[in-house]
Design a protein around this motif. Structure first.
Motif, PDB file in Angstrom:
ATOM      1  N   ALA A 100       0.825  -1.213   0.000  1.00  0.00           N
ATOM      2  CA  ALA A 100       0.000   0.000   0.000  1.00  0.00           C
ATOM      3  C   ALA A 100       0.856   1.259   0.000  1.00  0.00           C
ATOM      4  O   ALA A 100       0.562   2.237  -0.691  1.00  0.00           O
ATOM      5  CB  ALA A 100      -0.924  -0.001   1.218  1.00  0.00           C
ATOM      6  N   LEU A 101       1.943   1.239   0.777  1.00  0.00           N
ATOM      7  CA  LEU A 101       2.840   2.391   0.812  1.00  0.00           C
ATOM      8  C   LEU A 101       3.494   2.621  -0.551  1.00  0.00           C
ATOM      9  O   LEU A 101       3.607   3.765  -1.017  1.00  0.00           O
ATOM     10  CB  LEU A 101       3.912   2.200   1.881  1.00  0.00           C
ATOM     11  CG  LEU A 101       3.447   2.372   3.328  1.00  0.00           C
ATOM     12  CD1 LEU A 101       4.489   1.831   4.293  1.00  0.00           C
ATOM     13  CD2 LEU A 101       3.162   3.848   3.603  1.00  0.00           C
ATOM     14  N   VAL A 102       3.928   1.544  -1.175  1.00  0.00           N
ATOM     15  CA  VAL A 102       4.545   1.660  -2.495  1.00  0.00           C
ATOM     16  C   VAL A 102       3.532   2.198  -3.507  1.00  0.00           C
ATOM     17  O   VAL A 102       3.851   3.063  -4.328  1.00  0.00           O
ATOM     18  CB  VAL A 102       5.123   0.309  -2.944  1.00  0.00           C
ATOM     19  CG1 VAL A 102       5.515   0.347  -4.427  1.00  0.00           C
ATOM     20  CG2 VAL A 102       6.340  -0.046  -2.093  1.00  0.00           C
ATOM     21  N   ASP A 103       2.304   1.697  -3.447  1.00  0.00           N
ATOM     22  CA  ASP A 103       1.260   2.209  -4.344  1.00  0.00           C
ATOM     23  C   ASP A 103       1.043   3.698  -4.125  1.00  0.00           C
ATOM     24  O   ASP A 103       0.804   4.459  -5.073  1.00  0.00           O
ATOM     25  CB  ASP A 103      -0.058   1.458  -4.119  1.00  0.00           C
ATOM     26  CG  ASP A 103      -0.028   0.046  -4.673  1.00  0.00           C
ATOM     27  OD1 ASP A 103       0.897  -0.268  -5.463  1.00  0.00           O
ATOM     28  OD2 ASP A 103      -0.914  -0.746  -4.308  1.00  0.00           O
ATOM     29  N   LEU A 104       1.099   4.107  -2.873  1.00  0.00           N
ATOM     30  CA  LEU A 104       0.906   5.509  -2.532  1.00  0.00           C
ATOM     31  C   LEU A 104       1.960   6.386  -3.201  1.00  0.00           C
ATOM     32  O   LEU A 104       1.658   7.454  -3.736  1.00  0.00           O
ATOM     33  CB  LEU A 104       0.990   5.669  -1.010  1.00  0.00           C
ATOM     34  CG  LEU A 104       0.635   7.017  -0.399  1.00  0.00           C
ATOM     35  CD1 LEU A 104      -0.850   7.272  -0.496  1.00  0.00           C
ATOM     36  CD2 LEU A 104       1.072   7.053   1.051  1.00  0.00           C
ATOM     37  N   TYR A 105       3.199   5.908  -3.193  1.00  0.00           N
ATOM     38  CA  TYR A 105       4.302   6.703  -3.732  1.00  0.00           C
ATOM     39  C   TYR A 105       4.487   6.551  -5.245  1.00  0.00           C
ATOM     40  O   TYR A 105       5.297   7.275  -5.836  1.00  0.00           O
ATOM     41  CB  TYR A 105       5.607   6.328  -3.028  1.00  0.00           C
ATOM     42  CG  TYR A 105       5.767   6.993  -1.682  1.00  0.00           C
ATOM     43  CD1 TYR A 105       6.144   8.326  -1.595  1.00  0.00           C
ATOM     44  CD2 TYR A 105       5.538   6.299  -0.508  1.00  0.00           C
ATOM     45  CE1 TYR A 105       6.292   8.959  -0.366  1.00  0.00           C
ATOM     46  CE2 TYR A 105       5.683   6.907   0.742  1.00  0.00           C
ATOM     47  CZ  TYR A 105       6.062   8.232   0.792  1.00  0.00           C
ATOM     48  OH  TYR A 105       6.198   8.856   2.010  1.00  0.00           O
TER      49      TYR A 105
END
Length: 213
Positions: free
Chosen positions: A112-117
Protein backbone atom coordinates in the motif's frame (compact mmCIF):
# COMPACT_ATOMS: atom_id res chain seq x y z
CA UNK A 1 -54.73 38.25 13.42
CA UNK A 2 -52.92 35.32 11.81
CA UNK A 3 -52.70 37.28 8.51
CA UNK A 4 -50.93 40.29 10.00
CA UNK A 5 -47.16 40.39 9.50
CA UNK A 6 -45.25 42.18 12.23
CA UNK A 7 -41.87 43.87 11.84
CA UNK A 8 -40.34 41.06 13.87
CA UNK A 9 -41.85 38.43 11.59
CA UNK A 10 -40.52 40.23 8.53
CA UNK A 11 -37.06 40.49 10.08
CA UNK A 12 -37.05 36.78 10.92
CA UNK A 13 -38.13 35.93 7.38
CA UNK A 14 -35.43 38.13 5.89
CA UNK A 15 -32.81 36.50 8.09
CA UNK A 16 -33.94 33.03 7.03
CA UNK A 17 -33.81 34.04 3.37
CA UNK A 18 -30.34 35.50 3.82
CA UNK A 19 -29.14 32.27 5.43
CA UNK A 20 -30.66 30.25 2.60
CA UNK A 21 -28.82 32.41 0.07
CA UNK A 22 -25.53 32.08 1.90
CA UNK A 23 -25.49 28.29 2.18
CA UNK A 24 -25.60 27.59 -1.58
CA UNK A 25 -22.99 30.29 -2.15
CA UNK A 26 -20.72 28.69 0.44
CA UNK A 27 -21.29 25.30 -1.16
CA UNK A 28 -20.45 26.73 -4.58
CA UNK A 29 -17.31 28.32 -3.19
CA UNK A 30 -16.15 25.02 -1.66
CA UNK A 31 -16.93 23.20 -4.90
CA UNK A 32 -14.95 25.76 -6.92
CA UNK A 33 -11.98 25.48 -4.57
CA UNK A 34 -12.11 21.68 -4.81
CA UNK A 35 -12.19 21.77 -8.62
CA UNK A 36 -9.21 24.13 -8.66
CA UNK A 37 -7.18 21.87 -6.37
CA UNK A 38 -8.01 18.76 -8.37
CA UNK A 39 -7.17 20.57 -11.62
CA UNK A 40 -3.87 21.82 -10.17
CA UNK A 41 -2.90 18.28 -9.14
CA UNK A 42 -3.79 16.91 -12.58
CA UNK A 43 -1.86 19.69 -14.35
CA UNK A 44 1.22 19.13 -12.23
CA UNK A 45 1.14 15.40 -12.85
CA UNK A 46 0.67 15.83 -16.61
CA UNK A 47 2.56 19.00 -17.49
CA UNK A 48 4.95 19.69 -14.61
CA UNK A 49 5.52 23.09 -13.02
CA UNK A 50 6.41 24.99 -16.21
CA UNK A 51 3.19 24.01 -17.96
CA UNK A 52 0.91 24.52 -14.96
CA UNK A 53 -0.05 28.18 -14.88
CA UNK A 54 -3.05 29.61 -13.03
CA UNK A 55 -4.77 30.18 -16.38
CA UNK A 56 -4.26 26.57 -17.43
CA UNK A 57 -5.56 25.29 -14.10
CA UNK A 58 -8.56 27.65 -14.16
CA UNK A 59 -9.46 26.53 -17.68
CA UNK A 60 -9.21 22.87 -16.70
CA UNK A 61 -11.37 23.50 -13.63
CA UNK A 62 -13.95 25.35 -15.72
CA UNK A 63 -13.68 28.63 -13.82
CA UNK A 64 -12.41 32.10 -14.69
CA UNK A 65 -8.90 33.23 -13.84
CA UNK A 66 -10.43 35.85 -11.56
CA UNK A 67 -12.35 33.18 -9.64
CA UNK A 68 -9.15 31.17 -9.29
CA UNK A 69 -7.27 34.17 -7.92
CA UNK A 70 -10.09 34.89 -5.50
CA UNK A 71 -9.39 31.54 -3.85
CA UNK A 72 -5.62 31.52 -4.44
CA UNK A 73 -4.11 35.00 -4.95
CA UNK A 74 -0.78 33.69 -6.23
CA UNK A 75 0.47 30.70 -8.20
CA UNK A 76 2.47 29.60 -5.15
CA UNK A 77 -0.68 29.73 -2.99
CA UNK A 78 -2.51 27.53 -5.50
CA UNK A 79 0.13 24.86 -5.85
CA UNK A 80 1.19 24.63 -2.22
CA UNK A 81 -2.51 24.23 -1.36
CA UNK A 82 -2.72 21.58 -4.07
CA UNK A 83 0.18 19.64 -2.58
CA UNK A 84 -1.37 19.93 0.89
CA UNK A 85 -4.55 18.56 -0.63
CA UNK A 86 -2.51 15.76 -2.20
CA UNK A 87 -0.93 14.98 1.15
CA UNK A 88 -4.31 14.81 2.88
CA UNK A 89 -5.64 12.56 0.12
CA UNK A 90 -2.59 10.30 0.44
CA UNK A 91 -3.15 9.92 4.18
CA UNK A 92 -6.87 9.33 3.76
CA UNK A 93 -6.24 6.77 1.03
CA UNK A 94 -3.80 4.83 3.18
CA UNK A 95 -6.05 4.89 6.24
CA UNK A 96 -8.99 3.81 4.09
CA UNK A 97 -7.13 0.71 2.95
CA UNK A 98 -7.00 -0.56 6.55
CA UNK A 99 -9.98 0.99 8.39
CA UNK A 100 -9.65 -1.56 11.22
CA UNK A 101 -5.88 -1.84 11.15
CA UNK A 102 -3.63 -4.04 9.05
CA UNK A 103 -4.13 -7.13 11.25
CA UNK A 104 -0.43 -7.95 11.10
CA UNK A 105 -0.30 -8.18 7.30
CA UNK A 106 2.93 -6.27 6.79
CA UNK A 107 3.27 -7.24 3.16
CA UNK A 108 -0.07 -5.56 2.47
CA UNK A 109 1.13 -2.43 4.28
CA UNK A 110 4.37 -2.31 2.28
CA UNK A 111 2.42 -2.78 -0.95
CA UNK A 112 0.00 0.00 0.00
CA UNK A 113 2.84 2.39 0.81
CA UNK A 114 4.55 1.66 -2.50
CA UNK A 115 1.26 2.21 -4.34
CA UNK A 116 0.91 5.51 -2.53
CA UNK A 117 4.30 6.70 -3.73
CA UNK A 118 3.92 5.47 -7.31
CA UNK A 119 0.47 6.94 -7.98
CA UNK A 120 -0.59 10.22 -9.62
CA UNK A 121 -0.91 12.08 -6.32
CA UNK A 122 2.74 11.58 -5.48
CA UNK A 123 3.73 12.33 -9.08
CA UNK A 124 2.13 15.77 -8.71
CA UNK A 125 4.01 16.37 -5.46
CA UNK A 126 7.29 15.44 -7.15
CA UNK A 127 6.82 18.10 -9.80
CA UNK A 128 6.34 20.72 -7.11
CA UNK A 129 9.52 19.55 -5.37
CA UNK A 130 11.45 20.09 -8.59
CA UNK A 131 9.94 23.55 -8.97
CA UNK A 132 10.71 24.41 -5.35
CA UNK A 133 14.38 23.56 -5.85
CA UNK A 134 14.60 26.46 -8.30
CA UNK A 135 11.99 28.88 -6.91
CA UNK A 136 13.17 30.80 -3.84
CA UNK A 137 9.64 31.97 -3.00
CA UNK A 138 8.22 28.48 -3.19
CA UNK A 139 10.98 26.46 -1.52
CA UNK A 140 10.39 27.27 2.19
CA UNK A 141 6.65 26.66 1.91
CA UNK A 142 7.07 23.31 0.19
CA UNK A 143 9.88 22.26 2.53
CA UNK A 144 7.75 22.94 5.62
CA UNK A 145 4.75 21.22 4.13
CA UNK A 146 6.65 18.12 3.07
CA UNK A 147 8.28 17.86 6.51
CA UNK A 148 4.81 17.78 8.05
CA UNK A 149 3.59 15.27 5.48
CA UNK A 150 6.63 13.10 6.12
CA UNK A 151 5.96 13.02 9.86
CA UNK A 152 2.32 12.11 9.31
CA UNK A 153 3.18 9.36 6.82
CA UNK A 154 5.75 7.97 9.24
CA UNK A 155 3.16 7.88 12.05
CA UNK A 156 0.68 6.08 9.81
CA UNK A 157 3.32 3.54 8.77
CA UNK A 158 4.34 2.89 12.39
CA UNK A 159 0.71 2.32 13.39
CA UNK A 160 -0.08 0.02 10.48
CA UNK A 161 3.12 -1.99 10.86
CA UNK A 162 2.71 -2.35 14.61
CA UNK A 163 6.28 -1.10 15.01
CA UNK A 164 7.73 -0.50 18.48
CA UNK A 165 10.01 2.50 18.01
CA UNK A 166 11.39 2.20 21.53
CA UNK A 167 13.50 -0.69 20.20
CA UNK A 168 16.87 0.24 18.68
CA UNK A 169 16.85 0.55 14.90
CA UNK A 170 13.07 0.26 14.45
CA UNK A 171 12.52 3.93 13.64
CA UNK A 172 15.30 3.82 11.05
CA UNK A 173 13.84 0.65 9.54
CA UNK A 174 10.44 2.28 9.06
CA UNK A 175 12.06 5.38 7.60
CA UNK A 176 14.10 3.20 5.28
CA UNK A 177 10.88 1.62 4.04
CA UNK A 178 9.44 5.06 3.25
CA UNK A 179 12.65 6.14 1.54
CA UNK A 180 12.55 2.97 -0.57
CA UNK A 181 8.91 3.61 -1.53
CA UNK A 182 9.77 7.20 -2.45
CA UNK A 183 12.63 5.96 -4.62
CA UNK A 184 10.28 3.63 -6.47
CA UNK A 185 8.00 6.62 -7.00
CA UNK A 186 10.86 8.52 -8.60
CA UNK A 187 11.72 5.55 -10.85
CA UNK A 188 8.06 5.29 -11.84
CA UNK A 189 8.29 8.70 -13.51
CA UNK A 190 10.29 7.06 -16.30
CA UNK A 191 9.02 3.49 -16.47
CA UNK A 192 6.22 1.40 -14.99
CA UNK A 193 8.03 -1.71 -13.82
CA UNK A 194 5.27 -3.31 -11.76
CA UNK A 195 6.87 -6.76 -11.73
CA UNK A 196 10.13 -5.45 -10.25
CA UNK A 197 8.22 -3.42 -7.66
CA UNK A 198 6.36 -6.52 -6.55
CA UNK A 199 9.64 -8.37 -5.98
CA UNK A 200 10.93 -5.43 -3.95
CA UNK A 201 7.72 -5.40 -1.88
CA UNK A 202 8.11 -9.11 -1.08
CA UNK A 203 11.75 -8.61 -0.06
CA UNK A 204 10.99 -5.62 2.15
CA UNK A 205 8.06 -7.36 3.81
CA UNK A 206 10.42 -10.19 4.80
CA UNK A 207 13.04 -7.75 6.10
CA UNK A 208 10.40 -5.98 8.19
CA UNK A 209 9.22 -9.22 9.75
CA UNK A 210 12.77 -9.90 10.89
CA UNK A 211 13.50 -6.35 12.05
CA UNK A 212 10.18 -5.58 13.77
CA UNK A 213 9.50 -9.00 15.27
Amino acid sequence: MGGVSTAGDRADSAAREARADRVPKQDRSRATRQRLLEAAVACLAEHGWAGSTVSVVAERAGVSRGAAQHHFPTREDLFTAAVEYVAEERSLALRALFPEGAAGDRRAVVSALVDLYTGPLFRAALHLWVAASNEEQLRPRVTELEARVGRETHRIAVDLLGADESRPGVRETVQGLLDMARGLGLANLLTDDAARRERVVVQWAGLLEEALG
